[in-house]
Design a protein around this motif. Structure first.
Motif, PDB file in Angstrom:
ATOM      1  N   ALA A  98       0.909  -1.120   0.148  1.00  6.93           N
ATOM      2  CA  ALA A  98       0.111   0.044   0.001  1.00  6.93           C
ATOM      3  C   ALA A  98       0.897   1.043   0.085  1.00  6.93           C
ATOM      4  O   ALA A  98       0.746   2.494  -0.750  1.00  6.93           O
ATOM      5  CB  ALA A  98      -0.967  -0.146   1.376  1.00  6.93           C
ATOM      6  N   THR A  99       1.959   1.357   0.828  1.00  7.39           N
ATOM      7  CA  THR A  99       2.798   2.721   1.049  1.00  7.39           C
ATOM      8  C   THR A  99       3.301   2.613  -0.425  1.00  7.39           C
ATOM      9  O   THR A  99       3.600   3.823  -0.837  1.00  7.39           O
ATOM     10  CB  THR A  99       3.770   2.217   1.967  1.00  7.39           C
ATOM     11  OG1 THR A  99       3.213   2.107   3.172  1.00  7.39           O
ATOM     12  CG2 THR A  99       4.853   3.120   2.002  1.00  7.39           C
ATOM     13  N   ASP A 100       3.977   1.513  -1.003  1.00  2.70           N
ATOM     14  CA  ASP A 100       4.681   1.684  -2.417  1.00  2.70           C
ATOM     15  C   ASP A 100       3.608   2.250  -3.477  1.00  2.70           C
ATOM     16  O   ASP A 100       3.707   2.897  -4.258  1.00  2.70           O
ATOM     17  CB  ASP A 100       5.364   0.450  -2.782  1.00  2.70           C
ATOM     18  CG  ASP A 100       6.238   0.720  -4.166  1.00  2.70           C
ATOM     19  OD1 ASP A 100       7.129   1.561  -4.022  1.00  2.70           O
ATOM     20  OD2 ASP A 100       5.719  -0.111  -5.079  1.00  2.70           O
ATOM     21  N   ALA A 101       2.400   1.419  -3.613  1.00  6.08           N
ATOM     22  CA  ALA A 101       1.442   2.059  -4.674  1.00  6.08           C
ATOM     23  C   ALA A 101       0.796   3.342  -4.357  1.00  6.08           C
ATOM     24  O   ALA A 101       0.671   4.135  -5.339  1.00  6.08           O
ATOM     25  CB  ALA A 101       0.362   0.842  -4.414  1.00  6.08           C
ATOM     26  N   VAL A 102       0.806   3.713  -3.170  1.00  5.52           N
ATOM     27  CA  VAL A 102       0.223   5.002  -2.969  1.00  5.52           C
ATOM     28  C   VAL A 102       1.207   6.071  -3.252  1.00  5.52           C
ATOM     29  O   VAL A 102       1.250   7.017  -4.138  1.00  5.52           O
ATOM     30  CB  VAL A 102      -0.186   5.256  -1.417  1.00  5.52           C
ATOM     31  CG1 VAL A 102      -0.553   6.835  -1.137  1.00  5.52           C
ATOM     32  CG2 VAL A 102      -1.500   4.665  -1.148  1.00  5.52           C
ATOM     33  N   ARG A 103       2.843   5.852  -2.955  1.00  5.06           N
ATOM     34  CA  ARG A 103       4.037   6.565  -3.505  1.00  5.06           C
ATOM     35  C   ARG A 103       3.766   6.832  -5.053  1.00  5.06           C
ATOM     36  O   ARG A 103       3.963   7.815  -5.684  1.00  5.06           O
ATOM     37  CB  ARG A 103       5.112   5.928  -2.928  1.00  5.06           C
ATOM     38  CG  ARG A 103       6.230   6.732  -3.461  1.00  5.06           C
ATOM     39  CD  ARG A 103       7.507   6.173  -3.260  1.00  5.06           C
ATOM     40  NE  ARG A 103       7.702   4.896  -3.876  1.00  5.06           N
ATOM     41  CZ  ARG A 103       7.926   4.583  -5.150  1.00  5.06           C
ATOM     42  NH1 ARG A 103       7.828   5.533  -6.074  1.00  5.06           N
ATOM     43  NH2 ARG A 103       7.993   3.168  -5.549  1.00  5.06           N
ATOM     44  N   GLN A 104       3.674   5.643  -5.737  1.00  8.76           N
ATOM     45  CA  GLN A 104       3.356   5.683  -7.369  1.00  8.76           C
ATOM     46  C   GLN A 104       2.275   6.535  -7.730  1.00  8.76           C
ATOM     47  O   GLN A 104       2.538   7.109  -8.654  1.00  8.76           O
ATOM     48  CB  GLN A 104       3.526   4.271  -7.869  1.00  8.76           C
ATOM     49  CG  GLN A 104       4.701   3.576  -7.439  1.00  8.76           C
ATOM     50  CD  GLN A 104       4.585   1.943  -8.176  1.00  8.76           C
ATOM     51  OE1 GLN A 104       4.481   1.831  -9.357  1.00  8.76           O
ATOM     52  NE2 GLN A 104       4.740   0.985  -7.143  1.00  8.76           N
ATOM     53  N   VAL A 105       1.329   6.366  -6.906  1.00  3.55           N
ATOM     54  CA  VAL A 105       0.018   7.165  -7.368  1.00  3.55           C
ATOM     55  C   VAL A 105       0.274   8.593  -7.312  1.00  3.55           C
ATOM     56  O   VAL A 105      -0.031   9.352  -8.138  1.00  3.55           O
ATOM     57  CB  VAL A 105      -1.117   6.686  -6.999  1.00  3.55           C
ATOM     58  CG1 VAL A 105      -2.503   7.382  -7.388  1.00  3.55           C
ATOM     59  CG2 VAL A 105      -1.709   5.210  -7.678  1.00  3.55           C
ATOM     60  N   CYS A 106       0.913   8.958  -6.245  1.00  6.79           N
ATOM     61  CA  CYS A 106       1.084  10.389  -5.673  1.00  6.79           C
ATOM     62  C   CYS A 106       2.039  10.865  -6.882  1.00  6.79           C
ATOM     63  O   CYS A 106       1.780  12.258  -7.494  1.00  6.79           O
ATOM     64  CB  CYS A 106       1.821  10.502  -4.547  1.00  6.79           C
ATOM     65  SG  CYS A 106       0.361  10.197  -3.191  1.00  6.79           S
ATOM     66  N   GLU A 107       3.005  10.238  -7.143  1.00  8.96           N
ATOM     67  CA  GLU A 107       3.899  10.681  -8.327  1.00  8.96           C
ATOM     68  C   GLU A 107       3.301  10.901  -9.678  1.00  8.96           C
ATOM     69  O   GLU A 107       3.430  11.941 -10.423  1.00  8.96           O
ATOM     70  CB  GLU A 107       5.375   9.787  -8.617  1.00  8.96           C
ATOM     71  CG  GLU A 107       6.031   9.686  -7.545  1.00  8.96           C
ATOM     72  CD  GLU A 107       7.116   8.658  -7.347  1.00  8.96           C
ATOM     73  OE1 GLU A 107       7.300   7.590  -8.488  1.00  8.96           O
ATOM     74  OE2 GLU A 107       7.962   8.544  -6.604  1.00  8.96           O
ATOM     75  N   LEU A 108       2.278  10.052 -10.181  1.00  7.18           N
ATOM     76  CA  LEU A 108       1.584  10.122 -11.139  1.00  7.18           C
ATOM     77  C   LEU A 108       0.648  11.407 -11.145  1.00  7.18           C
ATOM     78  O   LEU A 108       0.423  12.210 -12.124  1.00  7.18           O
ATOM     79  CB  LEU A 108       0.742   8.943 -11.509  1.00  7.18           C
ATOM     80  CG  LEU A 108       1.549   7.643 -12.061  1.00  7.18           C
ATOM     81  CD1 LEU A 108       0.389   6.582 -11.947  1.00  7.18           C
ATOM     82  CD2 LEU A 108       1.814   7.957 -13.450  1.00  7.18           C
ATOM     83  N   ALA A 109       0.244  11.407  -9.941  1.00  2.00           N
ATOM     84  CA  ALA A 109      -0.712  12.564  -9.769  1.00  2.00           C
ATOM     85  C   ALA A 109      -0.123  13.907  -9.885  1.00  2.00           C
ATOM     86  O   ALA A 109      -0.930  14.743 -10.701  1.00  2.00           O
ATOM     87  CB  ALA A 109      -1.383  12.557  -8.247  1.00  2.00           C
ATOM     88  N   PHE A 110       0.993  14.001  -9.516  1.00  2.50           N
ATOM     89  CA  PHE A 110       1.643  15.396  -9.552  1.00  2.50           C
ATOM     90  C   PHE A 110       2.508  15.551 -10.993  1.00  2.50           C
ATOM     91  O   PHE A 110       2.370  16.716 -11.789  1.00  2.50           O
ATOM     92  CB  PHE A 110       2.729  15.562  -8.617  1.00  2.50           C
ATOM     93  CG  PHE A 110       1.739  15.728  -7.208  1.00  2.50           C
ATOM     94  CD1 PHE A 110       0.765  16.530  -6.882  1.00  2.50           C
ATOM     95  CD2 PHE A 110       1.971  14.685  -6.100  1.00  2.50           C
ATOM     96  CE1 PHE A 110       0.185  16.712  -5.535  1.00  2.50           C
ATOM     97  CE2 PHE A 110       1.565  14.958  -5.026  1.00  2.50           C
ATOM     98  CZ  PHE A 110       0.675  15.855  -4.828  1.00  2.50           C
TER      99      PHE A 110
END
Length: 157
Positions: A98-110
């Motif tokens: 979860a931590t890694d997937a959320v990190r990846q989505v945050c990167e995509l978001a920005f």
């Protein structure tokens, strides 16, 4: 594990993921209800339409054999902001996914989606979800309730 944007090909695997994990998820977040499962093909088509319109960005965390391990979504995209939601299946919990997937989505978001701020909420007793958000740079900005349960509001800019 690979994070992928939701496609039509994920439909059956997501339904299997949600069905298998229904009781597990219901222990910490509101149940999706029987209608979600009964007409999932229509629901999936609607998700793809929202994604195509740019109002939402849906992602799945997929194992090498194509099994869905989790979902991470950005919904209600408007004015440079979106709400983050995520869930990891029982068989994959406790591994930092979860931590890694959320990190990846945050990167995509920005970087890819051009968002400036993300919002999230979790119940006070969902310690795992709170930890995921805090590890990913979210800060607590307030309190609310989710389905009658005390909850915290988070943001990340």
């Amino acid at each position: 594990m690979r994070l992928q944007q939701l496609t039509a090909e994920h439909r059956d695997a997501i339904l299997a993921f949600e069905t298998l994990n229904r009781d597990y998820f219901a222990a910490s977040v509101p149940d999706r209800g029987d209608d979600f499962f009964a007409d999932y093909p229509a629901r999936h088509a609607a998700l793809l339409a929202m994604q195509a319109a740019g109002t939402d960005h849906f992602h799945v965390l997929v194992t090498e054999d194509g099994t869905i391990a989790g979902r991470v979504n950005l919904v209600c995209v408007e004015g440079g902001e979106a709400e983050l939601g995520y869930r990891i299946g029982r068989d994959f919990a406790g591994r930092g996914l979860a931590t890694d997937a959320v990190r990846q989505v945050c990167e995509l978001a920005f970087a890819e989606y051009g968002l400036k701020r993300l919002r999230a909420a979790t119940t006070v007793d969902n310690h795992g979800s709170r930890a995921v958000l805090l590890r990913n740079g979210f800060t607590v900005v307030g309190e609310t309730t989710l389905d009658g349960q005390p909850a915290l509001l988070f943001t990340r800019a």
